[in-house]
Each structure stands twice: as structure tokens, then as C-alpha cells.
Design a protein around this motif. Sequence first.
Motif, PDB file in Angstrom:
ATOM      1  N   THR A 221       0.842  -1.199   0.000  1.00  0.00           N
ATOM      2  CA  THR A 221       0.000   0.000   0.000  1.00  0.00           C
ATOM      3  C   THR A 221       0.877   1.249   0.000  1.00  0.00           C
ATOM      4  O   THR A 221       0.646   2.190  -0.761  1.00  0.00           O
ATOM      5  CB  THR A 221      -0.915   0.027   1.241  1.00  0.00           C
ATOM      6  OG1 THR A 221      -0.256  -0.617   2.315  1.00  0.00           O
ATOM      7  CG2 THR A 221      -2.208  -0.657   0.977  1.00  0.00           C
TER       8      THR A 221
ATOM      9  N   ARG B  58      -6.135  12.858  -1.987  1.00  0.00           N
ATOM     10  CA  ARG B  58      -5.665  11.987  -3.062  1.00  0.00           C
ATOM     11  C   ARG B  58      -5.596  12.728  -4.391  1.00  0.00           C
ATOM     12  O   ARG B  58      -6.452  13.550  -4.690  1.00  0.00           O
ATOM     13  CB  ARG B  58      -6.615  10.805  -3.229  1.00  0.00           C
ATOM     14  CG  ARG B  58      -6.295   9.690  -2.270  1.00  0.00           C
ATOM     15  CD  ARG B  58      -6.697   8.403  -2.911  1.00  0.00           C
ATOM     16  NE  ARG B  58      -7.286   7.519  -1.920  1.00  0.00           N
ATOM     17  CZ  ARG B  58      -7.777   6.333  -2.232  1.00  0.00           C
ATOM     18  NH1 ARG B  58      -7.779   5.924  -3.470  1.00  0.00           N
ATOM     19  NH2 ARG B  58      -8.289   5.567  -1.308  1.00  0.00           N
TER      20      ARG B  58
ATOM     21  N   PHE C 134      -6.073   2.219  -6.395  1.00  0.00           N
ATOM     22  CA  PHE C 134      -6.926   1.573  -5.391  1.00  0.00           C
ATOM     23  C   PHE C 134      -8.411   1.726  -5.721  1.00  0.00           C
ATOM     24  O   PHE C 134      -9.257   1.219  -5.016  1.00  0.00           O
ATOM     25  CB  PHE C 134      -6.692   2.195  -4.011  1.00  0.00           C
ATOM     26  CG  PHE C 134      -5.283   2.079  -3.493  1.00  0.00           C
ATOM     27  CD1 PHE C 134      -4.326   1.324  -4.145  1.00  0.00           C
ATOM     28  CD2 PHE C 134      -4.924   2.708  -2.326  1.00  0.00           C
ATOM     29  CE1 PHE C 134      -3.031   1.221  -3.657  1.00  0.00           C
ATOM     30  CE2 PHE C 134      -3.632   2.606  -1.820  1.00  0.00           C
ATOM     31  CZ  PHE C 134      -2.685   1.868  -2.500  1.00  0.00           C
TER      32      PHE C 134
ATOM     33  N   MET D 244     -14.179   2.129  -4.096  1.00  0.00           N
ATOM     34  CA  MET D 244     -14.584   0.724  -4.018  1.00  0.00           C
ATOM     35  C   MET D 244     -15.779   0.512  -3.081  1.00  0.00           C
ATOM     36  O   MET D 244     -16.354  -0.561  -3.047  1.00  0.00           O
ATOM     37  CB  MET D 244     -13.416  -0.142  -3.559  1.00  0.00           C
ATOM     38  CG  MET D 244     -12.280  -0.181  -4.555  1.00  0.00           C
ATOM     39  SD  MET D 244     -12.718  -1.025  -6.096  1.00  0.00           S
ATOM     40  CE  MET D 244     -12.472  -2.722  -5.604  1.00  0.00           C
TER      41      MET D 244
ATOM     42  N   MET E 297      -1.674   6.136   6.632  1.00  0.00           N
ATOM     43  CA  MET E 297      -1.914   5.212   5.534  1.00  0.00           C
ATOM     44  C   MET E 297      -2.938   5.835   4.584  1.00  0.00           C
ATOM     45  O   MET E 297      -3.713   6.690   4.976  1.00  0.00           O
ATOM     46  CB  MET E 297      -2.417   3.868   6.074  1.00  0.00           C
ATOM     47  CG  MET E 297      -1.382   3.118   6.877  1.00  0.00           C
ATOM     48  SD  MET E 297       0.096   2.693   5.906  1.00  0.00           S
ATOM     49  CE  MET E 297      -0.522   1.335   4.937  1.00  0.00           C
ATOM     50  N   PRO E 298      -2.933   5.394   3.330  1.00  0.00           N
ATOM     51  CA  PRO E 298      -3.749   6.087   2.329  1.00  0.00           C
ATOM     52  C   PRO E 298      -5.225   5.714   2.372  1.00  0.00           C
ATOM     53  O   PRO E 298      -5.763   5.177   1.426  1.00  0.00           O
ATOM     54  CB  PRO E 298      -3.110   5.636   1.017  1.00  0.00           C
ATOM     55  CG  PRO E 298      -2.531   4.313   1.320  1.00  0.00           C
ATOM     56  CD  PRO E 298      -2.111   4.343   2.749  1.00  0.00           C
ATOM     57  N   TYR E 299      -5.893   6.014   3.474  1.00  0.00           N
ATOM     58  CA  TYR E 299      -7.323   5.734   3.560  1.00  0.00           C
ATOM     59  C   TYR E 299      -8.162   6.931   3.170  1.00  0.00           C
ATOM     60  O   TYR E 299      -9.268   6.815   2.709  1.00  0.00           O
ATOM     61  CB  TYR E 299      -7.707   5.310   4.978  1.00  0.00           C
ATOM     62  CG  TYR E 299      -7.024   4.059   5.388  1.00  0.00           C
ATOM     63  CD1 TYR E 299      -7.330   2.862   4.760  1.00  0.00           C
ATOM     64  CD2 TYR E 299      -6.055   4.070   6.372  1.00  0.00           C
ATOM     65  CE1 TYR E 299      -6.679   1.712   5.107  1.00  0.00           C
ATOM     66  CE2 TYR E 299      -5.406   2.916   6.728  1.00  0.00           C
ATOM     67  CZ  TYR E 299      -5.725   1.742   6.095  1.00  0.00           C
ATOM     68  OH  TYR E 299      -5.084   0.606   6.433  1.00  0.00           O
TER      69      TYR E 299
END
Lengths: 397, 282
Positions: A136, A195, A232, A294, A188-190
Motif C-alpha cells: 500500500t 488523493r 486503489f 470501491m 496510511m492512504p485511507y
Amino acid sequence: MRLIVILILAAFWSEPILAQRVEYTLNMRMDGRHELFTGDSTHIWGFIEIGGFGSEEKLLLPSPTLTATVGDSVIVKVVNVSDEGHTIHWHGLDVDQENDGVPHTSDFVLTGDTFTYRFKATHAGNFIYHCHVTTTLHLMMGMYGSFIVYSNQPDEIYPGGPRFDRQYDFLGSELDKALNDDFMTGGMPYSDEKRHFLLNGLQKQQLYEASKNRIELHKGERVLLRLINIGFDVNDYHFPEAVQAIVYTSDGRPLPEPFETVNLQLYPGERYSVIIETDEDDFKGNIVVNYLKMYRLQYAETNHIGINNDVYPVYIGEQADSRNTGLHIFPNPAINRITVQGLSQDVRSVQVFDTKGAQYLLPINKAGEVDVSRLKSGFYLMRASGSSSLSGKFIKR
Amino acid sequence: MRVFILSLILFFSFSALRSQVKYDTAYLNSGYLHIDHEDIPLALFTESSRFDTVDRVFHASPGETLHLTLYNLLDFDVEVGCDLITETVIVPAGGNRTLTITTQDPGGYGVYAQNDELKYYGLSTVLRVAKENQHNYVWNLRAFDKEANRRISEGNTPDFDAFTPLIFTLNTEAFHVNQMNMRGMVNGNVNDSIYITFAGSNIMHHAPHFHGYHVEIIHSNMENHMIGWSKDSFPLKRDEIITVLLVPHQPGTFPVHDHNLISSTTNGNYPGGIMGMLHIMP
């Protein structure tokens, strides 16, 4: 008898003669900078080809596209000159376990180490290479690139497959500026907030203005698009009405039945080969690429790819940060009716623009509802009538 | 002699009829999933009245009629249905009801609570219709938002607009590099026919990716234009159940993971979450 012997020998020798050995040497580095469409730059990691054309110094996003011809033996030597361990996973190339690039099942290239990956390019098609360490993070930092396996004939998609006149590659990915600026504290890239949604490492007008990403398509020509998603989110491609798009392969394999489409969704890790044609003289238009999350396939962002077109289509009151648009439009995509929130009660109409810039003035009722049933299917920008600061986007199904 | 032949025919016909009916049971049960030092409340279909975190997966042969008796150990009624039938049953709290499912084609089909929140909460599993002598695996993929689970467990409505999953599971277990997910292991040999059924059980979409191999997509419980395609990465949509056929061409140990890589983490730690392993012997 002599002829038979010659033919047998030729048969045995032909494959090794046709099948070449392709060699690359890549450095793994963590010291790059990448310019964003906002004018800011951020920190990237990646692979850099040693001895390759124009690759002597600067890390690029994505990393260089590697190529081979079907049947080739591929040898990639990597040298890790960075401060962390890395690998390369050859996504979709079905290599053996030793060369698979997964730390807990394969090898791990530590700082200062070298490793040589060896495999055969068994199928023509579109593939990906990327680091598989803390994936990730290392993907978000930029450690990926396309791997294209060409057919023996340079103008066909796969041996015996359809032919094309010209080709373009588009690699979808994402980048989180907070994370890339400082991967130790950036989390983390949540979060979707920061983005950046990229095609070939670029976004919005930055992507549009790069001439190598502008498609040249003339009547009677067949242009191959190699579409790849390493991000993602879902890459949701919408082709213009005047363009016929036929999908021939997915994940490096010919489809049992090619199909024509106006919309193609690439989920993370998927790849497609699409041939586009047009019957129009002097056609100009855009392919719209939406990014969908997603969860519930919520719309996140849009990029445009110009076809014979060098006028970026969406600078109609759009702000540099398009997420700060002020309008909440739902449902999105919509079929007959949308509801718009964020407008003052006195607004009686909204301006709607299609991707060619055609404008429509649509009435809006007190409940914020707009009838969009008469619009053609496609992507639209909305601007509040009389306002230059409130804008939004929606998809009409 | 004629009576004897008639008796034989009747006997074999009766045996054939008997073999097309199957009885099974499951419990609607609640408990906690212990992952990464946290206890996450959820409800599952379980094998016995004692709660465990193993999803109860149902099996039937093509053409078989399954009489599935469900015992509800929860303190509220639950309406349960299956992709293969239009009828549902409301299983009362503390009571039981039987769902009768006539199976047809091989593949994976959903058995789940009709209420979306309960389906998200874990009451969603798979009926695998396949020949018994095949390599059959079922992988149930979930994404949990701890806050949403907590709210459901307290009888409140979760805020799915603020859905932020941090716990990702394959068969209700997360991968860890030092303690691999034993419920996500496939064992086989080169040239075996291995069937893996993926279920997108709660509210995320997923993108399974195979290392080392391409697989053929052979069935979906939804309309899916990819049937017959050879893929290494494919969409698994919300509520979709896809069966793929893997015929390994090489030996090795390879992962299969969600390529929405956030789902390959647990509480942000990679590798974790939705990752299974293939162990293919020569």
C-alpha cells in the motif's frame, strides 16, 4: 533427404532466433520529486533504468515502461540503492515463485543488494511491475510501471489478432500528497481528501497538455489503447459517441468474444486492450475517465484524454481543487432526475456543460431537483447560474 | 418375476429420489471477532449453537434439494433468503424455520439476511453447488468498520455514509505474515482442477488478484459478462459470488489478495486483511 534435415533444423532453430533475450538494469530509489497539477511537488520513490534513454538521473512517475516481444526471455537486474528493502512483482506475467517478488514467499532485495529476475514473456498484452513490499505504501509512493509484451508482428495486438495503426498506454494510479510528503507521519492512504488521481502520473490539464497523452485518431485508422489500473479505485472510461470502441483483450489474454462498448470499468489490477475508430472527418473529442471508490462506487474525480483535441474541456468555473466545488449532487450517476444541495433558494436554473463544451440551461425547483432525462448519456459539469464559484459534476446514464 | 423386477425398479427409483434431497442445519449466532487486539461484534451462520468465527458454508450437488433448518439464537427475528429462490423465511428469535432450496447449475449462491445491516454484520454466507469430488474452496470477503459493528450490536443504525473499514477478512480471519490465514489456504497439484468461490459479502467491492496464475471465471450469481474469460485480476462486486477455475501450470506458493490494496491491511498493517495462499505441488 537433405531438404528434410534442413527443414527440421530450421524448425528447431526458428524459435530461439525469433525469441530474443531482453535485458534491463533498474535502480530502486527513494529520492524523487514529482510535480502535481497544482504546481506543488511531492516526494516519490521508483525504479530508474540504468543506461536507458533519458533515464540517467531523474525518477519519473510512473517508472519507465518496460517492453518485450512474446516469447522473449526477460532478464531484469535490480540494484537497491535506497534505504529500504524492495522487490518487483510482475503483475499478470505468471512468473515462477522465485521471481514473483513477494517478500514472504520469494526474495527480498535489501539495501545495497542486487537481484536478477528471469522469466519468459509467454503472452502478448498489458502487464504491470510494482514493488510488493508494504505494498500500500510503496505503491502510493510511486514504485510501479507498465510492462508491455508486443506481438511478433508490431501492428497486431496478439499473434494472429486484430491490427492497429497507432497505440497509446494509459496507466491509472493514485497519490496521497500528505503521505508522499512525509510517509512516516502522513498516515496510511485511507483518506480520499488529499488523493490525486493520475493517468501516466499526470492529472487534469497537466495530463491533457502533455502531447504524448493526446490521442491522434483519423477516419479509417485503428488506434489501440492499452488501459491499465494499478490504483486503489475503479477507473471508469467513457468513450465519445462518435468513437467506436471494441475491447479485444483483458489481463493479457484474448477475450472469447470481443465486444463494443461506450463505457469500460477497470478495477484495481485489471488491464484491457481497446481499439478505437471513428467515421467522422476531423473528429475532436475526449475520453472521460472517472475514478470511483470501491465502497458504493462513489464518484471521486475525473480526468480527460483528448482525441485530436488540445483544448482542455472543463475549465468552466472549475477550481484548481475540484473537490471544493460546493455542490452536492445525487444520485450520481443519475437517470432522470438529480437533486442539488448547496444552492441558495433564489436560484431558478443551473448551467450544464457536456464534455464538448455544449451548454444547457435547466430549471431547478425549490426542492433542488433538476430534470436531466433529456440529456444524452455522459459526463456533465454543472454550474449554478449566475455564480462562478459553485460547480459540480454528474454522470447521466 | 415381474413383481421382483418391479420391486427393483421401485427400490432404485426411491434411492435416486433420496439422493436428491439433503438436510442441513445452521445457527444464527452472535459473538466477537478477535483481530489485532480488538473485539469486533458480529453475527454469523455457525455450525453449532456455540459461537465460533467460522462461517457455515452449505454444500449441495447440482439438482439436489436442500432443506436448511435455521435456529435463531439472536434476540430478534431474522428474515433469511437465498439467491436460488424467491421465498424467504422469517426465523423468530429463539425459534427455527426451514428454508427449502432446489439447486440447479454448479456455482456459488448467497444465503443471507434480507436486512442490509444484518447482512453487513455477518449474516451472509454461501451455498456451493458442486460435485463432491472436486477441489472446492469458498472464500468469503468482508470489510468491517468497527464503529458500524458496535452500533449494530447496540441496536442502533450504523452511519454507512461515514463508512471507514479498517478490518478486512477472508473467511472471517485476517492474514498475518507470521500466522497465515489457515482458512484461506488452497492445496493442490499442477494440472488439478481447483474451484474457488469468492463471495463479496458485505458492502465493499473487491478486486481479487492471483499471483502465478490466470483463472477462468466460470460462474457468478449476478449477470456477469466475464464468464469464460481468463483473468488474473477481476471485479467482485457487492453481494456478488464468483466461482473461478484454477488449473495450475506450475508448482509454487503464491498469494491471492485484494488489489484494492487497502483491503490487504489490518488496521493499516500490511500484509494483512484479504489475502489467501495457493500451495501447488508438482
